[in-house]
Design an enzyme around this catalytic site. Sequence first.
Site, PDB file in Angstrom:
ATOM      1  N   LEU A 100       0.799  -1.229   0.000  1.00 45.59           N
ATOM      2  CA  LEU A 100       0.000   0.000   0.000  1.00 45.59           C
ATOM      3  C   LEU A 100       0.835   1.283   0.000  1.00 45.59           C
ATOM      4  CD1 LEU A 100      -2.896  -0.847   2.526  1.00 45.59           C
ATOM      5  CD2 LEU A 100      -2.925  -1.022   0.031  1.00 45.59           C
ATOM      6  N   CYS A 102      -6.748  -5.979   1.274  1.00 47.46           N
ATOM      7  CA  CYS A 102      -5.336  -6.063   0.896  1.00 47.46           C
ATOM      8  C   CYS A 102      -4.654  -7.105   1.769  1.00 47.46           C
ATOM      9  CB  CYS A 102      -4.628  -4.723   1.061  1.00 47.46           C
ATOM     10  SG  CYS A 102      -2.863  -4.855   0.720  1.00 47.46           S
TER      11      CYS A 102
END
Lengths: 304, 254
Positions: free
Chosen positions: A75, A132
Site C-alpha cells: 500500500l 489487501c
Amino acid sequence: MSKNNMNISLPGLELKNPVMPASGCFSFGQEFSDFYDLNELGAIMIKATTLEERKGNATPRVAETSSGMLNAIGLQNPGLEHILNHELKFLEQFDTPIIANVAGYTIEDYVEVSKEISKSPVVKALELNISCPNVKEGGIQFGTDPEVAKELTRRVKEVSEVPVYVKLSPNVTSIVEMAEAVAAYADGITMINTLVGMRLDNFGKPILANLTGGLSGPAIKPVAINMVYQVRKALPEIPIIAMGGIATVEDIIDFISVGADAVAIGTMNFTDPMICPKLIKGLDEYLEKNNIAHLSDLKGRAFV
Amino acid sequence: MNYVLEVLSQEMIADNIYKMNIKDSDDNFIKKELKSPGQFVHVRVGNKTEHVLRRPISISEIDKDKHFFTIVYRAEGSGTKEMAKLEAGDFVDCLVPLGRGYTIEDLDHVLIVGGGIGVPPLLELAKQFNDRGVKTTHVLGFRSKKDVFYEEEFNTYGKTYIVTEDGSYGAKGFVTHVLDTLNMSDYDKFYACGPKIMLSVLDNTLPIPGFISLEERMGCGFGACYACVCQKTDGTQVKLCTEGPVFEKGEIVL
C-alpha cells in the site's frame, strides 16, 4: 462510444463504457497518460489512499507465476493530503470518473480518509479496500469478519459524499456472507482482490521479502468468475464491478454473463499498457459483430 | 514508446548469454527517444498470458546509422529461455527506451567496471565516451572463462582487464583485485554495473566520484506498480525504473 452500446449507469458513476483499470495497477493515472488519452476509460480506480504516507514493504515486491504474478507492494502511497493536492488535481483535466480506493489501520482512518477524499470534485465513488492481503493492518482484518466489514461500511457511509463500494477479498470461507453483510450499507461491490500465495526461488526460499503476496492475473479468473456468480445469485440487485485476470474481450463477456455490471483490468496493465483502450475497442467490435444491441443484454445470462 | 520491433539476429555469445539485434521502429525511435547509455528495454515474452511481466534488459549497443540496437541477456528463467528462441524475422513487443542512463561528460579518463550480466550497457557507454574523446579503462569480472563476452569489443575502446572468479581466464578473483592494482588518481570518475555486492563495495571504497546502475525485480517498468523501489541515503524512496537505474555514488542505500 457514439453508438452507446456499452454505456452504463451505476451509483455515482456514469460510465461511457464498462472498462476501467483496477486499483493498484494504474498508480494515479499519470504514467498511463503517456500511452493514451485517459478520457477513453470508463472510469479509473486509483491506488489506495491512506491517511498518512506509507513506504510499503521491503523488496522484492513482485514475482511472476504461471499466467499470473504475486505482489506485496504494501500500500505504498504518498498519503491523503498529497493525493488531494497533486494526484487528484492532475486527474481534473479528464472527463473520467475516479473511484478512490481507501485503506487504513482503524475504522477511524477509513472514516477520515473517506470524508476528505469524497469531497474531491473528480471522485465519484469510493472503494473500501478491506482486502489487501499484504500488510498486517492493511484492511484484511476488516475483510474477513462480516460484522466488522458491515460496521466499517456503515461508518463510512455516514460521512462519504459519494456512493461507497466495498472491495471483497477471496481469502474467506464464504464470500457470499461477506457480500450480504456489507450490502446492508454499500452502494455496490467490487470483487475480487488478490489471492494469498507464495513462490520459492531455486534455493527453496520465498522470493518476496514479505514471504507471501497477492496472486493476480489470468490464473485467478476461474476463481473470480465463480465468486461473482455466487454473489450475484445471492444478491440479484447490487451493482458489481468485477475483476480477476481479465486479459481479453471474451473474459469481459464472461464476467458480464455471471452478472457483473462493469469490469476492471488489473495485472494486464503491466503486461500491455495499452490493454484498456484495446479491450474497449475490441468490445465494441464484438458487440457489433454479434449483433448485440447493448452489452447489458448479456448480463446474467449464465443464470438463464 | 510501445513498439513491436523486428529481430534482425540472435546468437549465443557465451554460456547462456544471448545477443539480440533489434531493428529501429519505422519512425526512428532510436534517434528521437533514446537519450543515454544505461537505458533499458522492457521486453514482452510472447503474446499470450503465460508471462504477465516483461523482462527489463539494458541496451548494450546503439547503431544509429544502421538503425538497430542490441540487447545482451542471460537465458536463466523460463521467460528469457523463451526469448532465446527468437530468430531473425520474428517480432518483439518492447517498451523502450525506459529509465535514466549515464551522463556523458567531457572528462579526461574514466574507469568502467562491470560484473557478469551487468557488463552489456557499459559497452555503449565506453563507445560514447570514446566518441567524445574521453579515454576509458575497463575492468570486467565474470564467473569463469565460459561466461566471458564482449572482451574484443571493449578492447577496441581502451585497456581492458578481464577477471574470473575461478581464474580460468584473465586475473583470478573479483574486479576489486584488479582495481587494487590501479592508481585511482588516473581517473576522473567511475561507472559501474553488476551484482549488488560488487556495487556496494565500489560505492563504499572507491575514492573517486562515480555512477552505478542497479537491478531490482520489476513490474511495469514505467513507474505505475511501485515494485522496484529503493531507499536513498537521504531517507526518501525512488522508483528504480523511472528515476534509475543509474544513480550517483552514495545516493542509494546498498
